[in-house]
Design a protein around this motif. Structure first.
Motif, PDB file in Angstrom:
ATOM      1  N   GLU A 142      36.508  51.014  63.931  1.00 13.95           N
ATOM      2  CA  GLU A 142      36.681  51.127  62.476  1.00 13.95           C
ATOM      3  C   GLU A 142      37.114  49.823  61.838  1.00 13.95           C
ATOM      4  OE1 GLU A 142      38.590  54.762  61.182  1.00 13.95           O
ATOM      5  OE2 GLU A 142      37.800  55.822  62.923  1.00 13.95           O
ATOM      6  N   GLN A 143      37.125  48.749  62.616  1.00 19.17           N
ATOM      7  CA  GLN A 143      37.401  47.449  61.996  1.00 19.17           C
ATOM      8  C   GLN A 143      36.113  46.850  61.444  1.00 19.17           C
ATOM      9  OE1 GLN A 143      39.492  45.105  65.050  1.00 19.17           O
ATOM     10  NE2 GLN A 143      41.382  45.378  63.899  1.00 19.17           N
ATOM     11  N   CYS A 144      36.288  46.073  60.381  1.00 16.42           N
ATOM     12  CA  CYS A 144      35.191  45.281  59.831  1.00 16.42           C
ATOM     13  C   CYS A 144      35.587  43.827  60.075  1.00 16.42           C
ATOM     14  CB  CYS A 144      35.033  45.557  58.346  1.00 16.42           C
ATOM     15  SG  CYS A 144      33.727  44.591  57.581  1.00 16.42           S
ATOM     16  N   VAL A 145      34.962  43.228  61.072  1.00 16.03           N
ATOM     17  CA  VAL A 145      35.385  41.924  61.552  1.00 16.03           C
ATOM     18  C   VAL A 145      34.322  40.884  61.235  1.00 16.03           C
ATOM     19  CG1 VAL A 145      35.658  40.662  63.712  1.00 16.03           C
ATOM     20  CG2 VAL A 145      36.872  42.794  63.375  1.00 16.03           C
ATOM     21  N   PHE A 146      34.760  39.737  60.772  1.00 16.93           N
ATOM     22  CA  PHE A 146      33.821  38.650  60.495  1.00 16.93           C
ATOM     23  C   PHE A 146      33.888  37.612  61.602  1.00 16.93           C
ATOM     24  CE2 PHE A 146      33.363  38.679  55.566  1.00 16.93           C
ATOM     25  CZ  PHE A 146      33.013  40.019  55.609  1.00 16.93           C
ATOM     26  N   THR A 196      41.555  33.852  62.463  1.00 17.55           N
ATOM     27  CA  THR A 196      42.099  33.035  61.384  1.00 17.55           C
ATOM     28  C   THR A 196      42.711  33.789  60.213  1.00 17.55           C
ATOM     29  OG1 THR A 196      39.904  32.864  60.449  1.00 17.55           O
ATOM     30  CG2 THR A 196      40.646  31.019  61.792  1.00 17.55           C
ATOM     31  N   ALA A 197      42.330  35.017  59.982  1.00 19.94           N
ATOM     32  CA  ALA A 197      42.786  35.634  58.742  1.00 19.94           C
ATOM     33  C   ALA A 197      42.957  37.128  58.867  1.00 19.94           C
ATOM     34  CB  ALA A 197      41.798  35.330  57.622  1.00 19.94           C
ATOM     35  N   GLY A 198      43.795  37.681  57.997  1.00 20.23           N
ATOM     36  CA  GLY A 198      44.006  39.121  57.926  1.00 20.23           C
ATOM     37  C   GLY A 198      43.236  39.710  56.760  1.00 20.23           C
ATOM     38  N   SER A 199      43.614  40.913  56.396  1.00 18.62           N
ATOM     39  CA  SER A 199      42.808  41.684  55.456  1.00 18.62           C
ATOM     40  C   SER A 199      43.286  41.609  54.014  1.00 18.62           C
ATOM     41  CB  SER A 199      42.862  43.138  55.880  1.00 18.62           C
ATOM     42  OG  SER A 199      42.402  43.955  54.857  1.00 18.62           O
ATOM     43  N   THR A 200      42.333  41.545  53.126  1.00 16.30           N
ATOM     44  CA  THR A 200      42.624  41.872  51.736  1.00 16.30           C
ATOM     45  C   THR A 200      41.654  42.948  51.298  1.00 16.30           C
ATOM     46  OG1 THR A 200      41.192  40.064  51.085  1.00 16.30           O
ATOM     47  CG2 THR A 200      43.546  39.626  51.032  1.00 16.30           C
ATOM     48  N   SER A 201      40.856  43.444  52.281  1.00 19.76           N
ATOM     49  CA  SER A 201      39.735  44.307  51.922  1.00 19.76           C
ATOM     50  C   SER A 201      40.174  45.629  51.311  1.00 19.76           C
ATOM     51  CB  SER A 201      38.896  44.583  53.150  1.00 19.76           C
ATOM     52  OG  SER A 201      39.698  45.182  54.130  1.00 19.76           O
ATOM     53  N   THR A 202      41.246  46.234  51.835  1.00 19.96           N
ATOM     54  CA  THR A 202      41.628  47.535  51.306  1.00 19.96           C
ATOM     55  C   THR A 202      42.032  47.396  49.847  1.00 19.96           C
ATOM     56  OG1 THR A 202      42.416  48.067  53.477  1.00 19.96           O
ATOM     57  CG2 THR A 202      43.049  49.556  51.734  1.00 19.96           C
ATOM     58  N   PRO A 227      37.024  38.276  51.554  1.00 23.05           N
ATOM     59  CA  PRO A 227      37.989  39.340  51.236  1.00 23.05           C
ATOM     60  C   PRO A 227      37.603  40.716  51.770  1.00 23.05           C
ATOM     61  CG  PRO A 227      37.547  37.991  49.304  1.00 23.05           C
ATOM     62  CD  PRO A 227      36.558  37.580  50.346  1.00 23.05           C
ATOM     63  N   PHE A 228      36.361  40.906  52.196  1.00 28.12           N
ATOM     64  CA  PHE A 228      35.962  42.214  52.722  1.00 28.12           C
ATOM     65  C   PHE A 228      36.375  42.424  54.185  1.00 28.12           C
ATOM     66  CE2 PHE A 228      33.049  41.848  49.142  1.00 28.12           C
ATOM     67  CZ  PHE A 228      32.990  43.144  48.658  1.00 28.12           C
ATOM     68  N   ALA A 229      36.853  41.374  54.852  1.00 27.20           N
ATOM     69  CA  ALA A 229      37.108  41.473  56.294  1.00 27.20           C
ATOM     70  C   ALA A 229      38.493  42.018  56.611  1.00 27.20           C
ATOM     71  CB  ALA A 229      36.963  40.098  56.932  1.00 27.20           C
ATOM     72  N   ASP A 230      38.613  42.817  57.689  1.00 26.57           N
ATOM     73  CA  ASP A 230      39.918  43.157  58.246  1.00 26.57           C
ATOM     74  C   ASP A 230      40.465  41.957  58.991  1.00 26.57           C
ATOM     75  OD1 ASP A 230      40.186  45.851  57.498  1.00 26.57           O
ATOM     76  OD2 ASP A 230      38.812  46.452  59.085  1.00 26.57           O
ATOM     77  N   LYS A 231      39.539  41.185  59.569  1.00 28.44           N
ATOM     78  CA  LYS A 231      39.925  40.098  60.453  1.00 28.44           C
ATOM     79  C   LYS A 231      38.795  39.085  60.452  1.00 28.44           C
ATOM     80  CE  LYS A 231      42.489  41.049  64.550  1.00 28.44           C
ATOM     81  NZ  LYS A 231      42.480  41.543  65.899  1.00 28.44           N
ATOM     82  N   VAL A 232      39.127  37.795  60.476  1.00 31.60           N
ATOM     83  CA  VAL A 232      38.083  36.770  60.591  1.00 31.60           C
ATOM     84  C   VAL A 232      38.318  35.990  61.878  1.00 31.60           C
ATOM     85  CG1 VAL A 232      37.011  34.744  59.543  1.00 31.60           C
ATOM     86  CG2 VAL A 232      37.937  36.549  58.068  1.00 31.60           C
ATOM     87  N   PHE A 233      37.316  35.966  62.743  1.00 32.84           N
ATOM     88  CA  PHE A 233      37.363  35.117  63.932  1.00 32.84           C
ATOM     89  C   PHE A 233      36.551  33.865  63.639  1.00 32.84           C
ATOM     90  CE2 PHE A 233      37.925  39.354  65.871  1.00 32.84           C
ATOM     91  CZ  PHE A 233      39.066  39.117  66.632  1.00 32.84           C
ATOM     92  N   HIS A 234      37.089  32.733  64.038  1.00 34.81           N
ATOM     93  CA  HIS A 234      36.417  31.464  63.788  1.00 34.81           C
ATOM     94  C   HIS A 234      35.905  30.915  65.105  1.00 34.81           C
ATOM     95  CE1 HIS A 234      35.769  28.552  60.606  1.00 34.81           C
ATOM     96  NE2 HIS A 234      35.807  27.646  61.568  1.00 34.81           N
TER      97      HIS A 234
END
Ligand code: ADP
Ligand code: MG
Length: 249
Positions: free
Chosen positions: A45-49, A236-242, A220-227
């Motif tokens: 259920e994660q949306c990961v970039f 690299t980043a957490g969520s602002t998606s909710t 901003p749609f990601a739960d998590k961004v992997f670089h």
């Protein structure tokens, strides 16, 4: 709100994990190392970039996660199966039945209508034509394209092609949706629309999404961004998606 969303996905079972993935391309005597020890954990259920510069290996990694390519080394676990140990036939079955892949250049079949394009994977699975057509119509409706069901793919805009490609990727009702640069050829409005659809697959339908992108507008749609850089991964980043979805309701 952001915190509670994160806590929720952090306790979900693991959907995809990799350990020590290595992949090189060989052409004659030339070896191009691309992935040099990729470790990842992505929960259901994660949306990961997956971000990173051009040529860093994003498409290569996504293709490995989609059972399209095999790594040279390392372990890949997808939806409770260690695919490193499976033969080609078993990997094909996972790819067909549990994974929906949205390709960078859409890969729609030119002579076919939207409805026919979405039907292809269903008829390949042996679904009778009338059932496949009915499911395809529902999927096109879900991506807001009912009115283009009978339009040939070469007469669709890029945004419409991307939505047909998404409907097709969802046809087998996959647990895992992989998308390669899904907004790269779209303008800002169409990019946002496609991302909202992808995001809802995780928040409302319980799927897991892994999205390759270097389009900062959609981060901003990601739960998590992997670089991905120099063959390795850094989160690299957490969520602002909710917050973003909430603000739109
Ligand atoms: P990205 O999607 O991040 O742009 P890719 O995974 O497509 O990166 O490619 C990573 C590197 O591997 C690039 O240097 C690319 O030129 C090379 N590469 C990709 N596919 C092949 C291939 N089939 N044969 C040889 N080299 C390839
Ligand atoms: Mg790529």
């Amino acid at each position: 709100m952001i915190g509670s969303q994160l806590d929720e996905t952090i306790t979900k079972p693991i959907a995809v994990s990799t350990e020590g993935i290595h992949k090189s391309y060989r052409s004659g005597a030339t070896v191009t190392p691309v992935l040099e020890g990729v470790d990842l954990v992505i929960r259901r259920e994660q949306c990961v970039f997956l971000a990173g510069p051009s040529g860093s290996g994003k498409t290569t990694l996504l293709s490995i996660l989609g059972c399209i390519l095999s790594p040279d080394q390392g372990r890949v676990q997808i939806l409770d199966q260690d695919i490193s140990t499976l033969d080609e036939q078993a990997r094909t079955a996972i790819r067909r039945n549990r994974i929906g892949f949205v390709f960078q250049r859409f890969h729609l079949i030119r002579g076919l209508t939207s409805l026919e394009n979405v039907c292809v994977p269903l008829t390949l699975q042996g679904m009778p034509h009338h059932k496949a057509a009915s499911r395809a119509a529902d999927l096109l409706d879900a991506v807001g394209l009912s009115h283009r069901a009978h339009t040939h793919s070469h007469n669709l805009s890029s945004g419409e092609c991307q939505r047909v490609a998404l409907a097709r990727a969802l046809s087998a009702d996959p647990d895992l949706v992989l998308a390669d640069e899904p907004t790269a050829s779209l303008d800002a409005t169409n990019g946002q629309e496609v991302m909202k659809l992808l995001r809802r697959l995780t928040t409302e339908e319980g799927r897991t999404a892994i999205i390759v992108t270097h389009d900062q507008r959609i981060f901003p749609f990601a739960d998590k961004v992997f670089h991905l850089e120099n063959g390795r991964i850094a989160e690299t980043a957490g969520s602002t998606s909710t917050a973003l979805l909430e603000s739109e309701r």
